[in-house]
Design a protein around this motif. Structure first.
Motif, PDB file in Angstrom:
ATOM      1  N   PRO A  79     -31.651 -67.970 137.400  1.00 48.77           N
ATOM      2  CA  PRO A  79     -30.733 -68.456 136.360  1.00 48.77           C
ATOM      3  C   PRO A  79     -31.166 -69.845 135.893  1.00 48.77           C
ATOM      4  CG  PRO A  79     -29.541 -67.873 138.376  1.00 48.77           C
ATOM      5  CD  PRO A  79     -30.993 -67.743 138.675  1.00 48.77           C
ATOM      6  N   PRO A  80     -30.737 -70.242 134.717  1.00 54.13           N
ATOM      7  CA  PRO A  80     -31.159 -71.548 134.214  1.00 54.13           C
ATOM      8  C   PRO A  80     -30.572 -72.699 135.027  1.00 54.13           C
ATOM      9  CG  PRO A  80     -29.475 -70.601 132.798  1.00 54.13           C
ATOM     10  CD  PRO A  80     -29.841 -69.547 133.797  1.00 54.13           C
ATOM     11  N   MET A  98     -45.494 -59.947 127.112  1.00 59.65           N
ATOM     12  CA  MET A  98     -45.092 -60.849 126.052  1.00 59.65           C
ATOM     13  C   MET A  98     -46.002 -62.067 126.021  1.00 59.65           C
ATOM     14  SD  MET A  98     -40.969 -61.120 125.759  1.00 59.65           S
ATOM     15  CE  MET A  98     -40.258 -60.565 127.291  1.00 59.65           C
ATOM     16  N   ASP A  99     -46.236 -62.580 124.827  1.00 62.24           N
ATOM     17  CA  ASP A  99     -47.044 -63.788 124.710  1.00 62.24           C
ATOM     18  C   ASP A  99     -46.175 -65.034 124.929  1.00 62.24           C
ATOM     19  OD1 ASP A  99     -45.574 -63.850 122.375  1.00 62.24           O
ATOM     20  OD2 ASP A  99     -47.285 -64.077 121.039  1.00 62.24           O
ATOM     21  N   ARG A 100     -46.801 -66.193 125.000  1.00 68.62           N
ATOM     22  CA  ARG A 100     -46.086 -67.443 125.297  1.00 68.62           C
ATOM     23  C   ARG A 100     -45.000 -67.768 124.284  1.00 68.62           C
ATOM     24  NH1 ARG A 100     -49.840 -72.428 126.486  1.00 68.62           N
ATOM     25  NH2 ARG A 100     -47.852 -73.401 126.088  1.00 68.62           N
ATOM     26  N   LYS A 101     -45.308 -67.552 123.010  1.00 68.62           N
ATOM     27  CA  LYS A 101     -44.337 -67.872 121.960  1.00 68.62           C
ATOM     28  C   LYS A 101     -43.090 -66.998 122.091  1.00 68.62           C
ATOM     29  CE  LYS A 101     -43.848 -68.600 117.054  1.00 68.62           C
ATOM     30  NZ  LYS A 101     -44.500 -68.722 115.770  1.00 68.62           N
ATOM     31  N   THR A 102     -43.291 -65.716 122.337  1.00 67.02           N
ATOM     32  CA  THR A 102     -42.161 -64.794 122.496  1.00 67.02           C
ATOM     33  C   THR A 102     -41.349 -65.151 123.733  1.00 67.02           C
ATOM     34  OG1 THR A 102     -43.455 -63.055 121.423  1.00 67.02           O
ATOM     35  CG2 THR A 102     -41.517 -62.356 122.658  1.00 67.02           C
ATOM     36  N   LEU A 103     -42.030 -65.487 124.832  1.00 65.32           N
ATOM     37  CA  LEU A 103     -41.327 -65.895 126.051  1.00 65.32           C
ATOM     38  C   LEU A 103     -40.517 -67.165 125.818  1.00 65.32           C
ATOM     39  CD1 LEU A 103     -44.116 -65.198 128.693  1.00 65.32           C
ATOM     40  CD2 LEU A 103     -41.938 -63.986 128.466  1.00 65.32           C
ATOM     41  N   GLY A 104     -41.082 -68.109 125.065  1.00 70.53           N
ATOM     42  CA  GLY A 104     -40.370 -69.345 124.752  1.00 70.53           C
ATOM     43  C   GLY A 104     -39.146 -69.088 123.888  1.00 70.53           C
ATOM     44  N   MET A 105     -39.288 -68.225 122.885  1.00 67.08           N
ATOM     45  CA  MET A 105     -38.155 -67.897 122.017  1.00 67.08           C
ATOM     46  C   MET A 105     -37.060 -67.190 122.803  1.00 67.08           C
ATOM     47  SD  MET A 105     -40.283 -66.845 118.549  1.00 67.08           S
ATOM     48  CE  MET A 105     -39.080 -65.666 118.075  1.00 67.08           C
ATOM     49  N   ASP A 106     -37.461 -66.328 123.736  1.00 65.32           N
ATOM     50  CA  ASP A 106     -36.499 -65.632 124.587  1.00 65.32           C
ATOM     51  C   ASP A 106     -35.736 -66.636 125.462  1.00 65.32           C
ATOM     52  OD1 ASP A 106     -35.331 -63.212 125.880  1.00 65.32           O
ATOM     53  OD2 ASP A 106     -36.444 -63.977 127.616  1.00 65.32           O
ATOM     54  N   ALA A 107     -36.447 -67.597 126.019  1.00 70.20           N
ATOM     55  CA  ALA A 107     -35.799 -68.619 126.854  1.00 70.20           C
ATOM     56  C   ALA A 107     -34.820 -69.444 126.025  1.00 70.20           C
ATOM     57  CB  ALA A 107     -36.852 -69.522 127.503  1.00 70.20           C
ATOM     58  N   GLN A 142     -33.198 -68.469 123.336  1.00 67.29           N
ATOM     59  CA  GLN A 142     -32.036 -67.619 123.040  1.00 67.29           C
ATOM     60  C   GLN A 142     -31.124 -67.508 124.257  1.00 67.29           C
ATOM     61  OE1 GLN A 142     -31.039 -66.241 120.128  1.00 67.29           O
ATOM     62  NE2 GLN A 142     -29.227 -65.548 121.201  1.00 67.29           N
ATOM     63  N   ARG A 143     -31.725 -67.304 125.428  1.00 64.40           N
ATOM     64  CA  ARG A 143     -30.929 -67.216 126.664  1.00 64.40           C
ATOM     65  C   ARG A 143     -30.204 -68.524 126.934  1.00 64.40           C
ATOM     66  NH1 ARG A 143     -34.997 -65.558 131.051  1.00 64.40           N
ATOM     67  NH2 ARG A 143     -33.261 -66.128 132.386  1.00 64.40           N
ATOM     68  N   ALA A 144     -30.878 -69.650 126.711  1.00 67.13           N
ATOM     69  CA  ALA A 144     -30.253 -70.958 126.925  1.00 67.13           C
ATOM     70  C   ALA A 144     -29.086 -71.162 125.962  1.00 67.13           C
ATOM     71  CB  ALA A 144     -31.287 -72.068 126.748  1.00 67.13           C
ATOM     72  N   GLU A 145     -29.289 -70.792 124.711  1.00 70.74           N
ATOM     73  CA  GLU A 145     -28.223 -70.933 123.716  1.00 70.74           C
ATOM     74  C   GLU A 145     -26.989 -70.133 124.123  1.00 70.74           C
ATOM     75  OE1 GLU A 145     -27.313 -69.415 119.218  1.00 70.74           O
ATOM     76  OE2 GLU A 145     -29.380 -70.005 119.660  1.00 70.74           O
TER      77      GLU A 145
END
Length: 116
Positions: free
Chosen positions: A106-107, A1-10, A12-15
């Motif tokens: 975990p966060p 995964m690229d940085r943008k996808t990893l950031g979006m995943d993080a 979503q997980r945080a939300e």
């Protein structure tokens, strides 16, 4: 995964994780001419501006340490601008939180991570 996808995943997980902690989502990726706030949520009687950070490891201070004073200043200015355009938000206290992901751990939720 690229940085943008990893950031979006993080984000979503945080939300999802914060919703499970009882917060209510108000806005996701709120943008204005001054910047972007990853998540804006409601926690009991407080509007919470949340910065989500992800790092592969804790080197150089880790994810939370990447929210330096310059980033904090930008987030504060952006939040003020967003608040000024929202009717009904002016009577609520607000705070700035950071949700940090490091590797597969975990966060870590830093409530009231910094103040204006």
């Amino acid at each position: 995964m690229d940085r943008k996808t990893l950031g979006m995943d993080a984000e979503q997980r945080a939300e999802e994780w914060l919703c499970n902690q009882g917060l209510i989502l108000l806005k996701r990726n709120a943008r204005c001419r001054l910047g972007e706030i990853d998540l804006i949520m409601y926690d009991r009687d407080t509007i919470v501006f949340i910065e989500v950070r992800r790092r592969k490891h804790a080197q150089f201070g880790g994810a939370a340490a990447s929210v330096d004073w310059q980033k904090q200043r930008k987030l504060i200015r952006t939040a003020r601008y967003i608040m000024s355009g929202q009717t009904g938000w002016d009577g609520y206290p607000c705070r700035f939180d950071v949700v940090a992901f490091e590797g597969d751990q975990p966060p870590i939720w830093y409530k009231d991570a910094f103040r204006p």
